[in-house]
Motif scaffolding. Structure first.
Motif, PDB file in Angstrom:
ATOM      1  N   SER A   9       0.850  -1.197   0.000  1.00  0.00           N
ATOM      2  CA  SER A   9       0.000   0.000   0.000  1.00  0.00           C
ATOM      3  C   SER A   9       0.878   1.238   0.000  1.00  0.00           C
ATOM      4  N   VAL A  10       0.643   2.139  -0.933  1.00  0.00           N
ATOM      5  CA  VAL A  10       1.475   3.350  -1.021  1.00  0.00           C
ATOM      6  C   VAL A  10       0.597   4.600  -1.040  1.00  0.00           C
ATOM      7  N   LYS A  11       1.206   5.746  -0.701  1.00  0.00           N
ATOM      8  CA  LYS A  11       0.476   7.015  -0.735  1.00  0.00           C
ATOM      9  C   LYS A  11       1.259   8.058  -1.510  1.00  0.00           C
ATOM     10  N   ARG A  12       0.525   8.793  -2.347  1.00  0.00           N
ATOM     11  CA  ARG A  12       1.111   9.921  -3.081  1.00  0.00           C
ATOM     12  C   ARG A  12       1.127  11.135  -2.153  1.00  0.00           C
ATOM     13  N   THR A  23      -2.750  26.701   0.923  1.00  0.00           N
ATOM     14  CA  THR A  23      -3.708  27.386   0.060  1.00  0.00           C
ATOM     15  C   THR A  23      -4.398  28.472   0.875  1.00  0.00           C
ATOM     16  N   ALA A  24      -5.109  29.405   0.174  1.00  0.00           N
ATOM     17  CA  ALA A  24      -5.720  30.557   0.851  1.00  0.00           C
ATOM     18  C   ALA A  24      -6.695  30.131   1.946  1.00  0.00           C
ATOM     19  N   ASP A  25      -7.445  29.039   1.729  1.00  0.00           N
ATOM     20  CA  ASP A  25      -8.412  28.606   2.753  1.00  0.00           C
ATOM     21  C   ASP A  25      -7.776  27.706   3.816  1.00  0.00           C
ATOM     22  N   ALA A  26      -6.463  27.499   3.735  1.00  0.00           N
ATOM     23  CA  ALA A  26      -5.709  26.692   4.714  1.00  0.00           C
ATOM     24  C   ALA A  26      -6.236  25.262   4.815  1.00  0.00           C
ATOM     25  N   ARG A  27      -6.909  24.783   3.781  1.00  0.00           N
ATOM     26  CA  ARG A  27      -7.444  23.424   3.830  1.00  0.00           C
ATOM     27  C   ARG A  27      -6.506  22.417   3.159  1.00  0.00           C
ATOM     28  N   ALA A  28      -5.429  22.920   2.546  1.00  0.00           N
ATOM     29  CA  ALA A  28      -4.514  22.012   1.845  1.00  0.00           C
ATOM     30  C   ALA A  28      -3.149  22.670   1.685  1.00  0.00           C
ATOM     31  N   ILE A  29      -2.150  21.845   1.357  1.00  0.00           N
ATOM     32  CA  ILE A  29      -0.841  22.376   1.007  1.00  0.00           C
ATOM     33  C   ILE A  29      -0.928  22.945  -0.403  1.00  0.00           C
ATOM     34  N   ASP A  30      -0.367  24.112  -0.602  1.00  0.00           N
ATOM     35  CA  ASP A  30      -0.331  24.675  -1.947  1.00  0.00           C
ATOM     36  C   ASP A  30       0.718  23.905  -2.745  1.00  0.00           C
ATOM     37  N   GLU A  69      -4.303  11.165 -10.296  1.00  0.00           N
ATOM     38  CA  GLU A  69      -2.898  11.585 -10.399  1.00  0.00           C
ATOM     39  C   GLU A  69      -1.963  10.599  -9.703  1.00  0.00           C
ATOM     40  N   ALA A  70      -2.494   9.844  -8.743  1.00  0.00           N
ATOM     41  CA  ALA A  70      -1.655   8.894  -7.996  1.00  0.00           C
ATOM     42  C   ALA A  70      -1.202   7.732  -8.871  1.00  0.00           C
ATOM     43  N   ASP A  71      -1.753   7.646 -10.099  1.00  0.00           N
ATOM     44  CA  ASP A  71      -1.250   6.639 -11.044  1.00  0.00           C
ATOM     45  C   ASP A  71       0.251   6.826 -11.265  1.00  0.00           C
ATOM     46  N   GLU A  72       0.718   8.092 -11.135  1.00  0.00           N
ATOM     47  CA  GLU A  72       2.151   8.372 -11.280  1.00  0.00           C
ATOM     48  C   GLU A  72       2.957   7.530 -10.289  1.00  0.00           C
ATOM     49  N   GLN A  73       2.481   7.423  -9.037  1.00  0.00           N
ATOM     50  CA  GLN A  73       3.208   6.656  -8.026  1.00  0.00           C
ATOM     51  C   GLN A  73       3.046   5.149  -8.257  1.00  0.00           C
ATOM     52  N   LEU A  74       1.867   4.735  -8.734  1.00  0.00           N
ATOM     53  CA  LEU A  74       1.674   3.318  -9.051  1.00  0.00           C
ATOM     54  C   LEU A  74       2.606   2.917 -10.202  1.00  0.00           C
ATOM     55  N   ARG A  75       2.714   3.806 -11.188  1.00  0.00           N
ATOM     56  CA  ARG A  75       3.577   3.500 -12.344  1.00  0.00           C
ATOM     57  C   ARG A  75       5.054   3.485 -11.935  1.00  0.00           C
ATOM     58  N   GLY A  89     -10.725   4.413  -5.049  1.00  0.00           N
ATOM     59  CA  GLY A  89     -11.172   5.784  -4.836  1.00  0.00           C
ATOM     60  C   GLY A  89     -12.639   5.975  -5.118  1.00  0.00           C
ATOM     61  N   ASN A  90     -13.048   7.234  -5.067  1.00  0.00           N
ATOM     62  CA  ASN A  90     -14.409   7.642  -5.423  1.00  0.00           C
ATOM     63  C   ASN A  90     -14.324   9.100  -5.861  1.00  0.00           C
ATOM     64  N   GLU A  91     -15.470   9.724  -6.071  1.00  0.00           N
ATOM     65  CA  GLU A  91     -15.447  11.084  -6.612  1.00  0.00           C
ATOM     66  C   GLU A  91     -14.772  12.082  -5.678  1.00  0.00           C
ATOM     67  N   GLU A  92     -15.069  11.956  -4.379  1.00  0.00           N
ATOM     68  CA  GLU A  92     -14.473  12.891  -3.410  1.00  0.00           C
ATOM     69  C   GLU A  92     -12.957  12.754  -3.376  1.00  0.00           C
ATOM     70  N   ILE A  93     -12.510  11.500  -3.373  1.00  0.00           N
ATOM     71  CA  ILE A  93     -11.069  11.264  -3.339  1.00  0.00           C
ATOM     72  C   ILE A  93     -10.442  11.778  -4.633  1.00  0.00           C
ATOM     73  N   ALA A  94     -11.155  11.595  -5.748  1.00  0.00           N
ATOM     74  CA  ALA A  94     -10.636  12.071  -7.037  1.00  0.00           C
ATOM     75  C   ALA A  94     -10.479  13.587  -7.034  1.00  0.00           C
ATOM     76  N   SER A  95     -11.338  14.276  -6.273  1.00  0.00           N
ATOM     77  CA  SER A  95     -11.251  15.744  -6.267  1.00  0.00           C
ATOM     78  C   SER A  95     -10.206  16.234  -5.273  1.00  0.00           C
ATOM     79  N   GLY A  96      -9.477  15.322  -4.667  1.00  0.00           N
ATOM     80  CA  GLY A  96      -8.355  15.748  -3.832  1.00  0.00           C
ATOM     81  C   GLY A  96      -8.584  15.569  -2.352  1.00  0.00           C
ATOM     82  N   GLU A  97      -9.759  15.081  -1.949  1.00  0.00           N
ATOM     83  CA  GLU A  97     -10.033  14.898  -0.521  1.00  0.00           C
ATOM     84  C   GLU A  97      -9.245  13.693   0.005  1.00  0.00           C
TER      85      GLU A  97
END
Ligand SMILES: Cc1cc2nc3c(=O)[nH]c(=O)nc-3n(C[C@H](O)[C@H](O)[C@H](O)COP(=O)(O)OP(=O)(O)OC[C@H]3O[C@@H](n4cnc5c(N)ncnc54)[C@H](O)[C@@H]3O)c2cc1C
Lengths: 261, 325
Positions: A9-12, A23-30, A69-75, A89-97
């Motif tokens: 099991s790996v994580k991007r 980011t401006a809303d402080a909800r993620a790393i820019d 985008e995590a396909d990059e790490q799988l590849r 994944g699912n839609e939420e995870i696909a949108s970056g959650e």
């Protein structure tokens, strides 16, 4: 000596340099100006799987819960020697959650069960000890518990013989040794090996490889991110002791003051 | 008076470290009205851990040496009996591992490496991410809140000394869990001693080298300085990736956390992933060619120059002064 079926099991994660910007809303790393990488402990877990299969034969499935985008790490994992790639994944995870640890573990455990129903039990499940970004120290343990498999974290050496996995964990004075019956799970730590670089044929193979996707909508767990903050940086007045070899006298004065020299 | 808070004691065959005191400080900071109940798993003798109001001594043949699954099972069973207001510990390797097991069994959330927490429904917590270079504000919604505090985030209370000795403690209660026959399958079966004496995590001085050292041989001068100062050698991840030093020497997010009296950073730029491993040092001395390197601007003291000239000169100067006295 029987061949091994291994799942890693790996994580991007983003690869920040001397400073993390939000980011401006402080909800993620820019991450606009950042590269991404496989979390270091997991990069070593992939390498360890390759070495185990070099010795025992078998095949390696690499799995991530993440956005397309995590396909990059799988590849990347395929390019160095993994055989199959799965993205959960699912839609939420696909949108970056980033799902919470309980949801992540549930998604992985369900995917493992589905893959095992198709092609047989994984002898070894490898996890990183903790992800570089969220550092929850629990996903591997939760998955192993859900599947009823033994797991030890913090592992810096693995040996497999006669259906028994021997693992070494570093402690202050040396190593602790653990021995588990297969199938088993391990939380791997950086330092277990030095990961190899991809070869050109490896990269070509990775480009053409299929990434199988599995849908998962695990229930949310009890830990929910509100926002991020960067820690206050202490402003230090640096005392310059000098330049070059001439500074040695001032350095040793300081060492004496601290009672060290 | 709320229910007691259970504090998991990370001990190795009876020996506890400063992290235990940090765990008590964390428990009292989060839940000032709750009694602090230390949980010592394994061992024959009655533990004497001072700093807690009561002690649970958890005993079973499968628990005598560290066994993450069995320890998790045992702590979970004790919690089911006691219904604590929370289970806490310090985020050591074992602390985080055992609490992860308890959380997995109970299907409760687990917040690792917390730096601030306010109980409630939900709890408001702040936890360290990226090894401490990013903070996360989060809510923890749980029937059984399970939290570890980040190492060094809650300074230990000096009035509490936690040692396991033979002195009997009046407030010790025993708990005997019911374990599955295979619960001990992840127990430590052997130990290999590598280091003796001063180790990286306990040394009062750490002399650490980075890419600027340039080679495996380049560490000879760093070793000489560490030896003269009674310290240990550390390094950056670039160094372990190059194979110049073993990973056991690496300081940082994916290496070791150190908090020496003095950290001498030689040819290390000061990337956040390195910084989080040594920011707890009391004093930092940077030796670097680059006046603007983050390690230099964040250090207490700096020497600007080529470490291949500076370190041998320091070694010579120490020897010269010692010979003169
Ligand atoms: C998820 C993740 C986890 C990581 N974990 C860790 C970790 O645990 N530990 C860690 O260290 N890094 C870690 N890193 C890597 C980290 O980001 C940096 O790449 C690394 O710390 C840089 O090492 P360095 O300072 O030795 O090298 P550089 O950043 O290349 O710095 C070299 C320094 O040496 C100076 N220098 C060069 N020559 C000389 C000389 N002759 N004399 C004096 N000074 C000289 C230069 O001016 C420069 O400041 C991690 C990265 C990621 C993404």
């Amino acid at each position: 000596m029987s061949a091994l079926r291994i799942l890693v099991s790996v994580k991007r994660v983003p690869a920040p340099g001397a400073q993390i910007t939000l980011t401006a809303d402080a909800r993620a790393i820019d991450a606009r100006n950042l590269g991404f990488t496989t979390s270091p402990h997991e990069e070593c877990a992939v390498e360890e799987a390759i070495r185990l299969v070099d010795t025992h034969g078998g095949d390696i499935t690499v799995l991530t819960v993440g956005p397309p985008e995590a396909d990059e790490q799988l590849r990347y994992a395929i390019s160095v020697g993994a055989h199959h790639a799965i993205r959960v994944g699912n839609e939420e995870i696909a949108s970056g959650e980033d799902p919470d640890p309980q949801a992540t573990a549930r998604a992985i455990a369900d995917a493992v069960l589905a893959l095992e129903a198709e092609a047989g039990v994984f002898d070894v499940l490898l996890f990183g000890n903790e992800s570089a970004d969220s550092g929850g120290f629990q996903v591997g343990v939760r998955v192993a518990r859900a599947l009823g498999r033994p797991i030890v974290n913090g592992i810096k050496a693995i040996d497999i013989a006669d259906g028994v996995l021997t693992a070494r964990r570093e402690c202050d004075t040396g190593f602790e040794v653990y021995r588990m019956p297969l199938p088993a799970a391990v939380g791997v730590k950086e330092g277990i090996n030095l990961p190899r670089y991809a070869t050109l044929p490896g990269r070509l193979r990775a480009k053409k490889a299929d990434v199988q996707t599995i849908d998962a909508s695990p229930p949310r767990g009890g830990l929910a991110t509100v926002q991020f903050a960067t820690p206050a940086v202490e402003v230090t007045e640096t005392v310059l002791l000098g330049t070059g070899a001439d500074a040695a006298g001032a350095v040793v004065d300081l060492l004496s003051e601290l009672g060290l020299a | 008076m709320s229910n007691p808070v259970l504090v998991f004691i990370d001990h190795d065959r009876g020996a506890v470290g400063d992290d235990t005191r940090q765990a008590f400080a964390f428990a009292r900071a989060c839940l000032p009205d709750a009694a602090v109940a230390a949980v010592v798993i394994g061992g024959d003798t009655t533990p004497a851990v001072t700093g807690a109001d009561t002690i649970w001594h958890v005993r079973h043949a499968e628990l005598d040496d560290y066994a993450p699954e069995a320890w998790g099972d045992a702590l979970h069973q004790l919690a089911a009996e006691v219904t604590p207001s929370a289970i806490v510990t310090t985020g050591t390797e074992r602390g985080n591992e055992v609490l992860a097991h308890v959380a997995a069994i109970a299907d409760e959330p687990f917040a690792a490496n917390v730096v601030a927490a306010t109980p409630g429904a939900p709890w408001q917590i702040r936890r360290a991410r990226w090894g401490g270079s990013l903070l996360e504000d989060a809510t923890l919604t749980a029937v059984l809140p399970i939290l570890s505090c980040a190492l060094h985030a809650y300074p230990s209370d000096p009035s509490t000394t936690s040692t396991t000795s033979t002195t009997s403690n009046p407030n010790v209660a025993e708990f005997v869990p019911v374990l599955q026959p295979d619960a001990g399958r992840t127990r430590i079966v052997d130990r290999v001693q590598v280091a003796e004496g001063i180790t990286l995590t306990t040394a009062p001085v750490v002399v650490s080298g980075g890419r600027g050292v340039g080679s495996e041989e380049g560490f000879a001068a760093i070793e000489a300085l560490a030896e003269l100062l009674g310290g240990a050698v550390g390094c950056s991840r670039v160094v372990t990736n190059q194979g110049w030093r073993p990973h056991a020497d690496q300081v940082g997010q994916t290496g070791k956390r150190v908090a020496p009296d003095l950290y001498i950073a030689c040819g290390i730029s000061g990337a956040i992933q390195h910084w989080v491993g040594m920011q707890a040092a009391k004093q930092i001395l940077a030796i670097n060619l680059d006046r603007d390197a983050p390690m230099v601007t964040k250090a207490d003291y700096a020497v600007i120059g080529d470490l291949h000239e500076v370190i041998p000169a320091i070694v010579d100067e120490i020897r010269r002064r010692r010979a003169a006295t």
